[in-house]
Design a protein around this motif. Structure first.
Motif, short mmCIF file in Angstrom:
data_model
loop_
_atom_site.label_atom_id
_atom_site.label_comp_id
_atom_site.label_asym_id
_atom_site.label_seq_id
_atom_site.Cartn_x
_atom_site.Cartn_y
_atom_site.Cartn_z
N LEU A 92 0.84 -1.20 0.00
CA LEU A 92 0.00 0.00 0.00
C LEU A 92 0.87 1.26 0.00
CD1 LEU A 92 -2.70 1.45 0.10
CD2 LEU A 92 -2.69 1.16 2.58
N GLU A 93 1.93 1.24 0.77
CA GLU A 93 2.83 2.40 0.83
C GLU A 93 3.41 2.70 -0.55
OE1 GLU A 93 2.27 0.60 4.71
OE2 GLU A 93 2.99 -0.27 2.85
N ASP A 94 3.74 1.64 -1.29
CA ASP A 94 4.27 1.81 -2.64
C ASP A 94 3.20 2.42 -3.56
OD1 ASP A 94 6.30 1.39 -4.71
OD2 ASP A 94 4.92 -0.12 -5.48
N GLU A 95 1.96 1.96 -3.46
CA GLU A 95 0.89 2.51 -4.28
C GLU A 95 0.62 3.98 -3.95
OE1 GLU A 95 -2.63 0.02 -4.12
OE2 GLU A 95 -1.49 -1.77 -4.68
N ILE A 96 0.72 4.34 -2.69
CA ILE A 96 0.54 5.74 -2.29
C ILE A 96 1.68 6.59 -2.83
CG2 ILE A 96 0.53 7.34 -0.31
CD1 ILE A 96 -0.98 5.10 1.25
N ALA A 97 2.91 6.08 -2.73
CA ALA A 97 4.07 6.82 -3.23
C ALA A 97 4.00 7.01 -4.75
CB ALA A 97 5.36 6.09 -2.86
N ARG A 98 3.34 6.09 -5.46
CA ARG A 98 3.20 6.20 -6.91
C ARG A 98 1.94 6.98 -7.31
NH1 ARG A 98 2.36 1.36 -9.21
NH2 ARG A 98 2.30 0.18 -7.31
N ASN A 99 1.37 7.72 -6.36
CA ASN A 99 0.23 8.59 -6.62
C ASN A 99 -1.05 7.82 -6.96
OD1 ASN A 99 -0.72 11.27 -6.65
ND2 ASN A 99 -0.74 11.28 -8.89
N GLY A 100 -1.21 6.61 -6.39
CA GLY A 100 -2.41 5.83 -6.64
C GLY A 100 -3.58 6.19 -5.73
N TRP A 101 -3.25 6.69 -4.53
CA TRP A 101 -4.29 6.94 -3.53
C TRP A 101 -4.06 8.26 -2.83
CZ3 TRP A 101 -8.05 3.37 -3.57
CH2 TRP A 101 -7.73 2.07 -3.97
N LEU A 102 -5.15 8.91 -2.47
CA LEU A 102 -5.14 10.00 -1.51
C LEU A 102 -5.60 9.42 -0.19
CD1 LEU A 102 -6.91 12.83 -3.55
CD2 LEU A 102 -4.49 12.73 -2.93
N THR A 103 -5.15 9.97 0.92
CA THR A 103 -5.59 9.49 2.23
C THR A 103 -6.12 10.66 3.04
OG1 THR A 103 -3.40 9.80 3.25
CG2 THR A 103 -3.86 7.65 2.25
N VAL A 104 -7.12 10.38 3.86
CA VAL A 104 -7.70 11.38 4.73
C VAL A 104 -8.34 10.66 5.92
CG1 VAL A 104 -9.95 11.43 3.52
CG2 VAL A 104 -9.18 13.45 4.79
N PRO A 105 -8.26 11.25 7.13
CA PRO A 105 -8.95 10.62 8.26
C PRO A 105 -10.43 10.42 7.93
CG PRO A 105 -7.46 12.31 9.05
CD PRO A 105 -7.48 12.43 7.55
N ALA A 106 -10.96 9.27 8.32
CA ALA A 106 -12.33 8.89 7.95
C ALA A 106 -13.37 9.64 8.78
CB ALA A 106 -12.51 7.40 8.14
N ASP A 107 -14.53 9.80 8.20
CA ASP A 107 -15.70 10.37 8.86
C ASP A 107 -16.79 9.29 8.83
OD1 ASP A 107 -18.04 11.64 9.61
OD2 ASP A 107 -17.77 13.36 8.29
N PHE B 62 -17.80 9.10 -2.62
CA PHE B 62 -16.53 9.51 -3.22
C PHE B 62 -16.36 11.03 -3.12
CE2 PHE B 62 -13.77 10.85 -6.70
CZ PHE B 62 -12.70 9.98 -6.58
N ALA B 63 -17.36 11.78 -3.56
CA ALA B 63 -17.27 13.25 -3.51
C ALA B 63 -17.16 13.74 -2.07
CB ALA B 63 -18.49 13.88 -4.20
N ALA B 64 -17.89 13.10 -1.15
CA ALA B 64 -17.83 13.52 0.26
C ALA B 64 -16.45 13.27 0.85
CB ALA B 64 -18.90 12.79 1.07
N ALA B 65 -15.83 12.14 0.51
CA ALA B 65 -14.48 11.86 1.00
C ALA B 65 -13.49 12.87 0.43
CB ALA B 65 -14.07 10.43 0.65
N MET B 66 -13.62 13.19 -0.85
CA MET B 66 -12.74 14.20 -1.46
C MET B 66 -12.94 15.57 -0.80
SD MET B 66 -10.83 12.82 -3.73
CE MET B 66 -10.37 13.87 -5.08
N ASN B 67 -14.18 15.88 -0.46
CA ASN B 67 -14.46 17.16 0.19
C ASN B 67 -13.79 17.29 1.55
OD1 ASN B 67 -15.93 18.27 -1.91
ND2 ASN B 67 -17.88 17.45 -1.16
#
Length: 195
Positions: A146-161, A174-179
């Motif tokens: 997962l760390e490799d995928e994040i480093a290759r710009n595959g995922w954004l991360t944000v604390p969950a709601d 999806f839009a709410a998580a991006m917001n």
């Protein structure tokens, strides 16, 4: 670019949001709730990919009879989610902690993951968790993957709601998580650049 190691990231109780460059047919356009992340890998559940199965149908398939009226349990008409390509024959239930279930992993005070049938039995009897998301399958990564995928710009991360998981329709997650990041999802580019 320096390699990101698992000890630097603690992403349990975070959303993974697929970047537009993620063209994988399983993960493209997804939001994943990460339940566990450590040096051995990560485990999560896709929260915005509904299957064509409703909770009513799931209860029938696992031979559980609702002892309460479906109107008492709003989530019975909700779709069961596709949680990921790992163990697709197995159910994974994200829920507000409500009691000890035999295979329950508490992620936070607000969210637990249960893989045993007893959580659905409790729901059928009318004394299960009121907030829940049921999925078939989960998403998993080995050590460092997962760390490799994040480093290759595959995922954004944000604390969950938790409200995004339990209170919004799947198509709005999806839009709410991006917001949560202050990002308009339609303004993202799949291109990677360097300054």
């Amino acid at each position: 670019m320096s390699k990101v190691v698992a000890s630097e990231l603690k992403l349990a109780n975070h959303f993974l949001i697929a970047m537009p460059s993620m063209l994988d047919p399983v993960f493209g356009g997804t939001v994943i709730y990460l339940c566990e992340h450590n040096a051995d890998g990560a485990l999560g559940v896709i929260i915005n990919k509904p299957t064509d199965m409703s909770m009513d149908e799931l209860f029938e398939r696992v031979d559980l009879k609702l002892e309460i009226s479906p109107s008492q349990l709003l989530s019975t008409t909700h779709p069961v989610m596709f949680g990921g390509p790992v163990q697709v024959e197995r159910g994974f239930v994200l829920h507000s902690p409500h009691g000890p279930y035999s295979s329950m992993m508490k992620v936070t005070d607000d969210i637990a993951l249960t893989t045993s049938k007893d959580v659905l039995e409790a729901v059928a009897h009318g004394d299960g968790p009121r907030r829940m998301l049921v999925s078939l399958g989960c998403s998993g990564w080995g050590a460092g993957q997962l760390e490799d995928e994040i480093a290759r710009n595959g995922w954004l991360t944000v604390p969950a709601d938790p409200a995004i998981i339990f209170d919004l329709p799947a198509q709005e997650r999806f839009a709410a998580a991006m917001n949560l990041l202050g990002i308009n999802p339609w303004a993202l580019s799949g291109q990677v650049g360097r300054a």
